[in-house]
Design a protein around this motif. Sequence first.
Motif, PDB file in Angstrom:
ATOM      1  N   ALA A 191       0.837  -1.199   0.000  1.00 14.25           N
ATOM      2  CA  ALA A 191       0.000   0.000   0.000  1.00 14.25           C
ATOM      3  C   ALA A 191       0.867   1.242   0.000  1.00 14.25           C
ATOM      4  O   ALA A 191       2.050   1.206   0.381  1.00 14.25           O
ATOM      5  CB  ALA A 191      -0.920   0.005   1.228  1.00 14.25           C
ATOM      6  N   GLY A 192       0.285   2.346  -0.431  1.00 15.06           N
ATOM      7  CA  GLY A 192       1.032   3.594  -0.430  1.00 15.06           C
ATOM      8  C   GLY A 192       0.140   4.793  -0.608  1.00 15.06           C
ATOM      9  O   GLY A 192      -0.996   4.675  -1.080  1.00 15.06           O
ATOM     10  N   PHE A 193       0.654   5.943  -0.190  1.00 18.78           N
ATOM     11  CA  PHE A 193      -0.061   7.202  -0.407  1.00 18.78           C
ATOM     12  C   PHE A 193       0.926   8.357  -0.439  1.00 18.78           C
ATOM     13  O   PHE A 193       2.064   8.234   0.028  1.00 18.78           O
ATOM     14  CB  PHE A 193      -1.134   7.447   0.669  1.00 18.78           C
ATOM     15  CG  PHE A 193      -0.638   7.414   2.096  1.00 18.78           C
ATOM     16  CD1 PHE A 193       0.083   8.469   2.644  1.00 18.78           C
ATOM     17  CD2 PHE A 193      -0.915   6.320   2.900  1.00 18.78           C
ATOM     18  CE1 PHE A 193       0.518   8.443   3.958  1.00 18.78           C
ATOM     19  CE2 PHE A 193      -0.491   6.278   4.215  1.00 18.78           C
ATOM     20  CZ  PHE A 193       0.228   7.333   4.741  1.00 18.78           C
ATOM     21  N   SER A 194       0.493   9.451  -1.021  1.00 21.73           N
ATOM     22  CA  SER A 194       1.291  10.677  -1.058  1.00 21.73           C
ATOM     23  C   SER A 194       0.675  11.686  -0.101  1.00 21.73           C
ATOM     24  O   SER A 194      -0.489  11.583   0.272  1.00 21.73           O
ATOM     25  CB  SER A 194       1.297  11.260  -2.471  1.00 21.73           C
ATOM     26  OG  SER A 194      -0.039  11.480  -2.899  1.00 21.73           O
ATOM     27  N   LEU A 195       1.475  12.676   0.308  1.00 25.63           N
ATOM     28  CA  LEU A 195       0.986  13.771   1.142  1.00 25.63           C
ATOM     29  C   LEU A 195       1.392  15.088   0.494  1.00 25.63           C
ATOM     30  O   LEU A 195       2.572  15.313   0.215  1.00 25.63           O
ATOM     31  CB  LEU A 195       1.564  13.696   2.555  1.00 25.63           C
ATOM     32  CG  LEU A 195       1.057  12.561   3.449  1.00 25.63           C
ATOM     33  CD1 LEU A 195       1.789  12.588   4.786  1.00 25.63           C
ATOM     34  CD2 LEU A 195      -0.447  12.666   3.672  1.00 25.63           C
ATOM     35  N   LEU A 196       0.407  15.943   0.224  1.00 28.29           N
ATOM     36  CA  LEU A 196       0.655  17.213  -0.459  1.00 28.29           C
ATOM     37  C   LEU A 196       0.967  18.306   0.561  1.00 28.29           C
ATOM     38  O   LEU A 196       0.069  18.913   1.140  1.00 28.29           O
ATOM     39  CB  LEU A 196      -0.560  17.593  -1.309  1.00 28.29           C
ATOM     40  CG  LEU A 196      -0.888  16.629  -2.448  1.00 28.29           C
ATOM     41  CD1 LEU A 196      -2.135  17.095  -3.194  1.00 28.29           C
ATOM     42  CD2 LEU A 196       0.290  16.506  -3.408  1.00 28.29           C
ATOM     43  N   LEU A 197       2.244  18.536   0.757  1.00 30.96           N
ATOM     44  CA  LEU A 197       2.657  19.620   1.645  1.00 30.96           C
ATOM     45  C   LEU A 197       2.632  20.947   0.895  1.00 30.96           C
ATOM     46  O   LEU A 197       2.075  21.932   1.381  1.00 30.96           O
ATOM     47  CB  LEU A 197       4.060  19.346   2.191  1.00 30.96           C
ATOM     48  CG  LEU A 197       4.626  20.399   3.140  1.00 30.96           C
ATOM     49  CD1 LEU A 197       3.805  20.490   4.421  1.00 30.96           C
ATOM     50  CD2 LEU A 197       6.100  20.099   3.466  1.00 30.96           C
ATOM     51  N   ASP A 198       3.228  20.986  -0.282  1.00 30.19           N
ATOM     52  CA  ASP A 198       3.301  22.201  -1.105  1.00 30.19           C
ATOM     53  C   ASP A 198       2.939  21.880  -2.548  1.00 30.19           C
ATOM     54  O   ASP A 198       3.812  21.837  -3.425  1.00 30.19           O
ATOM     55  CB  ASP A 198       4.707  22.805  -1.056  1.00 30.19           C
ATOM     56  CG  ASP A 198       5.066  23.351   0.309  1.00 30.19           C
ATOM     57  OD1 ASP A 198       4.274  24.147   0.840  1.00 30.19           O
ATOM     58  OD2 ASP A 198       6.127  22.967   0.840  1.00 30.19           O
ATOM     59  N   PRO A 199       1.678  21.617  -2.857  1.00 30.73           N
ATOM     60  CA  PRO A 199       1.311  21.244  -4.231  1.00 30.73           C
ATOM     61  C   PRO A 199       1.582  22.363  -5.217  1.00 30.73           C
ATOM     62  O   PRO A 199       1.351  23.543  -4.934  1.00 30.73           O
ATOM     63  CB  PRO A 199      -0.189  20.947  -4.132  1.00 30.73           C
ATOM     64  CG  PRO A 199      -0.649  21.686  -2.921  1.00 30.73           C
ATOM     65  CD  PRO A 199       0.498  21.672  -1.965  1.00 30.73           C
ATOM     66  N   ASN A 200       2.084  21.986  -6.391  1.00 34.77           N
ATOM     67  CA  ASN A 200       2.321  22.933  -7.479  1.00 34.77           C
ATOM     68  C   ASN A 200       1.103  22.877  -8.389  1.00 34.77           C
ATOM     69  O   ASN A 200       1.026  22.080  -9.311  1.00 34.77           O
ATOM     70  CB  ASN A 200       3.594  22.557  -8.247  1.00 34.77           C
ATOM     71  CG  ASN A 200       4.001  23.611  -9.246  1.00 34.77           C
ATOM     72  OD1 ASN A 200       3.154  24.296  -9.821  1.00 34.77           O
ATOM     73  ND2 ASN A 200       5.294  23.751  -9.463  1.00 34.77           N
TER      74      ASN A 200
END
Length: 353
Positions: free
Chosen positions: A153-162
Motif C-alpha cells: 500500500a502507499g499514499f502521497s501527502l501534499l505539503l506544497d502542491p504545485n
Amino acid sequence: MYLIEPIRDGQWVYDQGTSMAIQAYVRDTLFLDDDIIFPYMVNPSIQIGLNQNAYEEVNQPYMDAHNIGLVRRETGGGALYLDDRNMSYCFLFNNASQTDIYGNYGKLYQPIIKVLEKLGVDGLTQEGRNDLTLNGHKISGAAMSVVKGRVYAGFSLLLDPNYEVMEKALNPNQKKIASHGVQSVRARVGTLRDALAPEYQDITVEEFSDLILKELLEVDHLDQAKRYIFTPEDWQTIDQIAAERFNNWDWNYGRFRDFEYQVDQRFSGVGTLHVGLNIHKAYIQAIEIRGDFFGIEDVHKLEEALLGVALDKSAIAEALAPYNVNDYISNMDNEAFVAFILEIPDEGDDNNG
C-alpha cells in the motif's frame, strides 16, 4: 516496523524509476520479521496506475518541455503528479489474510491522520474510494494490492502542491472533473502547510517527513528506528528492475493500442473503466481493459477469457462465469461488467460517482 530509505552512497535517490524499483524489489524478494515502511520523494514526474493509458492521462508535450518524467505503478488507481515538494510513503503489511486493511483506506489513513492532528491539522477525512481530504480538499490518494500474502500500500501527502504544473501536466478525464483550469485544481486539491500549527509553518519537506516517520515508528529520533540497509547486491538487482521495467518505455507507454469499438464509463466505488475491442464477424478479436480501478488479480486474465467470444450477452457471461470480476475490478460484479461491455443500461447503477 522496519524503515527502508532510498539512500545510496549517502545520497537520497530521486529517480522515479529507481524509487519504484526499490518498492518492487522489497515487495517481491525481501521478507522481514515485521512490517515495512519506505518513504520516497522524486524528481517532478507523473505516476500512473497499472491499468491506465499514459496518453489519455498526461499532456506529453508539456511534460517534455519541462523535463517531467512518467512512471507506471504496479497497483491500480489514477494518475498523480509527484515532485520534491511533497512526500510519499509505501508500506508492506505482513499476513494479509489475518488483517482487514486491504481495501480499507480508512484504516490505512488512520495512523497518518493521528500524526497530522498532532501537527495541528484539523478537518481530515477519508472520502471516496481512496482519498484523504482536508476540509473537502484532496491532500492524498492511496493505492493497494496483495502480493505474496502481504498488503502492498502507499499514499502521497501534499505539503506544497504545485497547482499550475498539476493542471498542465495531467490531462484529466472529463467524466471525473469539469474544468482544466488552475482554479479548478485549487478547488479540488488542498495543501497541508497552511493547516499546520504555527510552529511548523516553515518546516522543510524533509523535516516534515522525519516528524511523520518518528510518530509512525514510535521513536524519539530516527537513529532509533529499526532499519534495513541495501547491500551492493541489492542495488544491482534494483538497477536491473528499474532498467527493465520502470525506466522502460514499453512498460510506461507501450501497453495500450487503439481500438475500433470502445466503451467508457465511471462507476461509483469502482472508478473510471474503459474497454477497447476489435470485432471480426461479431467475435472479439482483441480486447483491452483499462482505467483507474483497483483489483487483486491481473486483469489480463479477463481479457484472455474473452478473446474469440461472440459479442453477445450470454456468450460473454458464460466466458466470464469461471471468474469473479470483483477480484480483477474491485466493486464490479460479473453482470454489471457484461452490461457495461454491451452498453446495456442498468437502472440501479450510479454512473456519476
